[in-house]
Design an enzyme around this catalytic site. Structure first.
Site, short mmCIF file in Angstrom:
data_model
loop_
_atom_site.label_atom_id
_atom_site.label_comp_id
_atom_site.label_asym_id
_atom_site.label_seq_id
_atom_site.Cartn_x
_atom_site.Cartn_y
_atom_site.Cartn_z
N ASP A 246 -7.91 -8.48 -3.64
CA ASP A 246 -7.84 -7.04 -3.41
C ASP A 246 -8.56 -6.28 -4.53
O ASP A 246 -8.13 -6.34 -5.68
CB ASP A 246 -6.38 -6.61 -3.33
CG ASP A 246 -6.20 -5.14 -3.03
OD1 ASP A 246 -7.20 -4.44 -2.79
OD2 ASP A 246 -5.04 -4.68 -3.04
N TRP B 227 -12.23 3.54 -3.23
CA TRP B 227 -11.76 3.64 -1.84
C TRP B 227 -11.65 5.10 -1.41
O TRP B 227 -12.09 5.47 -0.33
CB TRP B 227 -10.42 2.93 -1.72
CG TRP B 227 -9.56 3.36 -0.56
CD1 TRP B 227 -8.43 4.10 -0.62
CD2 TRP B 227 -9.76 3.06 0.83
NE1 TRP B 227 -7.90 4.29 0.63
CE2 TRP B 227 -8.70 3.66 1.54
CE3 TRP B 227 -10.73 2.35 1.53
CZ2 TRP B 227 -8.58 3.56 2.92
CZ3 TRP B 227 -10.61 2.25 2.92
CH2 TRP B 227 -9.55 2.86 3.60
N HIS C 253 -6.38 -7.12 0.21
CA HIS C 253 -5.46 -6.00 0.12
C HIS C 253 -4.31 -6.12 1.12
O HIS C 253 -3.15 -5.84 0.78
CB HIS C 253 -6.24 -4.70 0.37
CG HIS C 253 -5.39 -3.46 0.32
ND1 HIS C 253 -4.78 -3.02 -0.83
CD2 HIS C 253 -5.04 -2.58 1.31
CE1 HIS C 253 -4.11 -1.90 -0.57
NE2 HIS C 253 -4.24 -1.62 0.72
N ASP D 84 0.84 -1.19 0.00
CA ASP D 84 0.00 0.00 0.00
C ASP D 84 0.88 1.26 0.00
O ASP D 84 1.79 1.37 -0.82
CB ASP D 84 -0.96 -0.05 1.20
CG ASP D 84 -2.03 1.02 1.15
OD1 ASP D 84 -3.03 0.84 0.43
OD2 ASP D 84 -1.88 2.04 1.85
N TRP D 85 0.63 2.22 0.92
CA TRP D 85 1.43 3.44 0.96
C TRP D 85 2.90 3.15 1.26
O TRP D 85 3.77 3.98 0.96
CB TRP D 85 0.88 4.40 2.01
CG TRP D 85 -0.01 5.45 1.42
CD1 TRP D 85 -1.37 5.45 1.37
CD2 TRP D 85 0.40 6.67 0.79
NE1 TRP D 85 -1.84 6.58 0.75
CE2 TRP D 85 -0.76 7.36 0.38
CE3 TRP D 85 1.64 7.24 0.52
CZ2 TRP D 85 -0.72 8.58 -0.27
CZ3 TRP D 85 1.69 8.47 -0.12
CH2 TRP D 85 0.51 9.13 -0.51
#
Length: 457
Positions: A409, A323, A438, A282-283
């Site tokens: 995901d 999202w 995810h 993710d980030w």
């Protein structure tokens, strides 16, 4: 082997003690020129005031020989033994004790008292000090210097525009046994306190740096960390500012792509991390994938999981846009419920652990800020550096790359990851975890085992 060589083996045990958060003292017992046992300090972990390195080594030696009398044995220890350990050595009938650094506060081999020179005792054990004293003393000095620094950081004043998570928020978090580490004096932090995990030896062959995303924290990697440590490696996992046990600015505007990236760059530099395998999700990838080009020589590998590079010149995935829209409509979404919905195998306590750092609106500014921070235009903050990173990964990256994908995901799933794979030079086909969503590190044990084998090549 001679005295310095045996003391070097005791030093290895002392380093293992330091890596476990214990005072770095190590010991070995030798008989007929062969090491028959080793021991290291463990009173903190074992809740045992007698678990000094010497006692642990003596117990192991007695078990090996089947006799509590250790006639003909020698003990090597990195620090002058205390009265308790000296008494045990005398009772064990050791022939000789060799120690490294003197202990002016509790040493019982000449520094405070000298039990080994008492002629009235019914057994005489020879004692020799000063073997590799500088190396043994330096290890202790560095350990206590680091401890003092960590104490100062732990007590660093809180900025008025930030909140600091209370220890009580994490009291019910299970499966996260590692000691906290903090920094607050990086220039980019401007006094904010940043938390990170740091487990394993600084001399380990590989250093795994695990970067989390939104709305998770370093708890995300609890299933992977033990596998990396069991392989003999070092593991670091920071909490981004605004997440986990790090300080949390109250305003969303405090968070920018450039600032968070700079914090991570300074953190890597301050800790002088080398032989790094970068683990991102993710980030953790949005930011982390822009780091290696700043110092390629620090990095040996990349493990990418359900993430992307947001370069601003290509559209974001429909899943991510959905999202971001959900976050905008419902900025106070239930973190525990989010993890439960996407990870049905998690217990209620595990889902609650993800929510522990975010008890109220004040602690959630980063959760509100991050969805909108993803660069979606060429001129957006972070877009240009992400385009530079794209060029680096496609043409200049010299290391190994591995990819693992949670197939369920809807945000950054297999199509997005295949696009990323096309950018990553030398990236093989991904490991696809069919039941994972995810937050694929929730299935991370099998991924970590595969990664250990892959990056050991």
């Amino acid at each position: 082997m001679n005295d310095p060589e045996f003391m070097s083996l005791a030093l290895e045990q002392a380093r293992l003690a330091a890596a476990a958060g214990e005072v770095p003292v190590g010991a070995v017992v030798v008989k007929d020129g062969q090491v028959i046992s080793v021991g290291r300090n463990a009173p903190v972990a074992s809740h045992d005031p007698t678990a000094h390195a010497e006692i642990n080594a003596l117990r192991a030696a007695a078990a090996t020989l089947g006799n509590y009398r250790l006639d003909g044995c020698e003990l090597y220890v990195t620090l002058e033994p205390c009265a308790m350990c000296s008494g045990a050595m005398l009772h064990a009938r050791l022939n000789r004790v060799v120690f490294g650094a003197a202990d002016p506060k509790t040493g019982a081999a000449g520094s405070v008292v000298d039990l080994f020179s008492q002629a009235r005792l019914n057994h005489q054990t020879a004692a020799l000090g000063g073997v590799l004293a500088d190396e043994c003393g330096a290890l202790l000095t560095e350990f206590f210097r680091t401890r003092r620094q960590e104490l100062r950081v732990a007590n660093a004043p809180l900025r008025e525009d930030a909140l600091r998570p209370a220890d009580a928020q994490f009291a019910q978090v299970l499966g996260y046994p590692w000691q906290p580490h903090y920094l607050h004096d990086l220039p980019a932090l401007a006094g904010l306190r940043m938390h990170y995990l740091d487990e394993g030896s600084a001399q380990a062959p590989l250093t795994w740096v695990c970067l989390h995303g939104n709305p998770s924290w370093s708890y995300l990697y609890r299933k992977m960390i033990p596998v990396f440590l069991a392989a003999g490696d070092r593991v670091l996992a920071p909490d981004l500012i605004g997440f986990g046990k790090s300080d949390k600015p109250k305003r969303e505007t405090a968070h920018t792509f450039t600032w968070h990236r700079q914090v991570l760059l300074e953190w890597v530099e301050r800790l002088d991390l080398r032989d790094v395998v970068l683990v991102v999700q993710d980030w953790g990838g949005l930011l982390g994938l822009t780091l290696p080009m700043a110092a390629p020589w620090r990095y040996r590998g990349l493990l990418a999981m359900n993430t992307t590079l947001a370069t601003g010149d290509s559209p974001l995935s429909p899943g991510f846009l959905a999202w971001r829209e959900m976050c905008a409509r419902n900025p106070e979404f239930d973190v525990a419920r989010l993890f439960a919905r996407g990870n049905p195998h998690l217990s209620a306590a595990q889902c609650a652990a993800y929510a522990a750092p975010f008890p109220d609106r004040g602690h959630r500014a980063a959760l509100r800020a991050f969805p909108a921070m993803v660069p979606d235009q060429p001129g957006a903050d972070g877009a240009a550096v992400s385009r530079q990173a794209r060029e680096f990964w496609s043409s200049e990256w010299p290391g190994q790359t591995m990819m693992a994908v949670g197939a369920q995901d809807p945000v950054l799933g297999l199509p997005v990851m295949q696009d990323l794979r096309g950018i990553l030079r030398g990236c093989p086909e991904p490991v696809v975890i069919g039941q994972a969503g995810h937050f694929v590190p929730e299935h991370g044990e099998q991924i970590a085992h595969a990664a250990v084998g892959y990056f050991a090549r």
